[in-house]
Design a protein around this motif. Sequence first.
Motif, PDB file in Angstrom:
ATOM      1  N   ASP A  74      -6.343   7.444   5.996  1.00 43.31           N
ATOM      2  CA  ASP A  74      -7.172   6.606   6.869  1.00 43.31           C
ATOM      3  C   ASP A  74      -7.807   5.476   6.072  1.00 43.31           C
ATOM      4  O   ASP A  74      -7.881   4.330   6.549  1.00 43.31           O
ATOM      5  N   TRP A  75      -8.249   5.764   4.849  1.00 47.07           N
ATOM      6  CA  TRP A  75      -8.835   4.715   4.001  1.00 47.07           C
ATOM      7  C   TRP A  75      -7.797   3.657   3.647  1.00 47.07           C
ATOM      8  O   TRP A  75      -8.085   2.456   3.665  1.00 47.07           O
ATOM      9  N   VAL A  76      -6.583   4.093   3.343  1.00 47.94           N
ATOM     10  CA  VAL A  76      -5.520   3.131   3.038  1.00 47.94           C
ATOM     11  C   VAL A  76      -5.198   2.292   4.275  1.00 47.94           C
ATOM     12  O   VAL A  76      -5.016   1.078   4.193  1.00 47.94           O
ATOM     13  N   ALA A  77      -5.146   2.949   5.449  1.00 45.64           N
ATOM     14  CA  ALA A  77      -4.816   2.221   6.681  1.00 45.64           C
ATOM     15  C   ALA A  77      -5.886   1.195   7.030  1.00 45.64           C
ATOM     16  O   ALA A  77      -5.574   0.106   7.531  1.00 45.64           O
ATOM     17  N   GLN A  78      -7.147   1.506   6.772  1.00 43.17           N
ATOM     18  CA  GLN A  78      -8.213   0.562   7.094  1.00 43.17           C
ATOM     19  C   GLN A  78      -8.157  -0.689   6.227  1.00 43.17           C
ATOM     20  O   GLN A  78      -8.689  -1.735   6.596  1.00 43.17           O
ATOM     21  N   ARG A 111      -4.663  -1.334  -1.188  1.00 42.88           N
ATOM     22  CA  ARG A 111      -5.196   0.025  -1.200  1.00 42.88           C
ATOM     23  C   ARG A 111      -4.073   1.057  -1.352  1.00 42.88           C
ATOM     24  O   ARG A 111      -3.085   1.024  -0.618  1.00 42.88           O
ATOM     25  N   SER A 112      -4.276   1.966  -2.294  1.00 43.63           N
ATOM     26  CA  SER A 112      -3.298   3.026  -2.553  1.00 43.63           C
ATOM     27  C   SER A 112      -4.038   4.220  -3.119  1.00 43.63           C
ATOM     28  O   SER A 112      -5.120   4.079  -3.722  1.00 43.63           O
ATOM     29  N   VAL A 113      -3.460   5.442  -2.927  1.00 43.63           N
ATOM     30  CA  VAL A 113      -4.096   6.666  -3.419  1.00 43.63           C
ATOM     31  C   VAL A 113      -3.036   7.583  -4.003  1.00 43.63           C
ATOM     32  O   VAL A 113      -1.857   7.537  -3.647  1.00 43.63           O
ATOM     33  N   VAL A 114      -3.491   8.428  -4.929  1.00 43.72           N
ATOM     34  CA  VAL A 114      -2.734   9.579  -5.425  1.00 43.72           C
ATOM     35  C   VAL A 114      -3.545  10.815  -5.096  1.00 43.72           C
ATOM     36  O   VAL A 114      -4.733  10.892  -5.464  1.00 43.72           O
ATOM     37  N   PRO A 125       0.840  -1.209   0.000  1.00 45.50           N
ATOM     38  CA  PRO A 125       0.000   0.000   0.000  1.00 45.50           C
ATOM     39  C   PRO A 125       0.871   1.254   0.000  1.00 45.50           C
ATOM     40  O   PRO A 125       1.942   1.297   0.612  1.00 45.50           O
ATOM     41  N   TYR A 126       0.392   2.296  -0.676  1.00 46.92           N
ATOM     42  CA  TYR A 126       1.154   3.543  -0.711  1.00 46.92           C
ATOM     43  C   TYR A 126       0.208   4.730  -0.847  1.00 46.92           C
ATOM     44  O   TYR A 126      -0.950   4.609  -1.286  1.00 46.92           O
TER      45      TYR A 126
END
Length: 557
Positions: free
Chosen positions: A467-471, A430-433, A359-360
């Motif tokens: 928080d979404w990535v951590a969940q 899960r990952s986000v930009v 995840p990143y």
Amino acid sequence: MTLFAIMATASLAILAFHLVRPNFQNLRISIARLLPTPPASAARRYRFPSLPKLRSVPFWARILSCIALLTLLWPQTPISSTSPAAGLGLRIVLDISPSLQVRESAAAGAAQRIELAFEVARSAIALARQISPETGQFCLDLRLAGADISPATEDILAQDPATFLGHQGAGSQILKRALSLPNPNNCSISHILVISDQAENLGEMPSTGPIILWHQIGSPRPNLAIQSIAITPTGLGELQPSLDITLRSFGTATSPPLLTVETPAGLAVPALRPDPSQPNLWHARLDNVQAGLYRAQLDDGGAFSGDDQAIFTIQDSGFLGFDWQFDMAPPPGLPLAARGDGILVTSLAQLAGSEPQRPYVALYDGGPPDPQRQTRIGPFLDAHPILQMLDFDAFERAAPRPAPQLPPEMIAALQNENGLAYLGLRDAPRSVVIAAPLAPMPFGAGASSASHDAFTVSNILFFAAIDWVAQGYQPPDLNLLWRDTSGQAILDPQFESDTARALSPPPDYAQLTLGPTAIRSRTVDYPQNFDWILLFALSLLLVERLFGQFWRSGTSR
């Protein structure tokens, strides 16, 4: 045979319809008004000739079609379920799973279920040998069903049953597997006897094969079990995760359960909360757990002790943290991990077109809001957790610059009207930009409401994203080790926990005098050329209707 009787009755009705008919018809003509009424005819009103008129094509078409249909419906194979036995080949499937250590009562010296199972097996073999002179030869195939199925000889039934107890739980599927084993050498299996503390669960069985007898043993005994233990990461709060423990009761619990947990910090007694939706479940939570060895123990866990004690280890590497590699300082209180561990936080430019497998969070410079730039929101993912707290009106007033380009595996979750993305997502892992959060600007000269809106919007999106990535973080498997009161390790005890099943009556051992099941369901062997006979019958019905519509014989139809 019922269908055949109906068709035969219909055929007789058709024959009677053609043989018993009025011999004349009453006709009224207009000239009769000018003549006196003729006298009544003295001829018989009904006729019953020995044969109908041979020129009645509809009659013969109906008769032939009925004969063809009766041919199709005649059962060619008799219905039977069993036959006299020509020999007795008995397979005994003996359940030796860990739950057979349960005793019949809480009294000292009460018999174990494994002892009852051996006694039932000895009695069944003695009965089979007593019957075999009447039915022919006798052969025995003994199988022990634990974690796997293994053959055994009859002499084990004279030994101590407790020495054969297995240490791995197994469901009813292992017992059903033993039913379909091939015949051993020189023994044709005609009967299968399953001896287990599980209730009969055969499901759909083949229509032919050996007769199956299922003998359930073991009086119902209440039991408490540790059903599951899992780590729940705390996300953006504390670094230490928590433990969630679920207990389950089977049967009527005599008292509320008592759970103790030995931790590296000492003995803990977590509070138990009954599940509001399922009265047989309890939940316990242990917060601020540390790395080390843990032992969860149920006091007075009921009939089966193999699910009362669970031992596991929590490793340091299982803790949630962020591998911060971005060029700005991390927010205060954010849990950090060692480099190379946890969730990566880096700049979008450093990805260089290759996405990490862990995840990143990839950040880009969204810059301060430009008062001259008019932002209009375009497509976005409705009800996504990251966007739930976002004020879209404020976002349009203080939107950052869009991302220069999303990685190939990303999807755009929030775009402007030109299709440029502000937020990119990947689900596995899960990952986000997202734009980097802005630093706060003090009120005073040079400060504007747009600047404060930009700070608020960027930080809401940033913290919602991490928080979404951590969940989505999946904690490592705890590798639970279960032990019973004697210290013996038990594998998969969840298959053995239900010791409160209702006891079914024993099977009918008189079936040992019957042979294998030949036919368990009604079958019909249709004659050859079935399709042509059916076509012929339908063609006759069509001919009968056509003649009935267009053909007249004298005054009758």
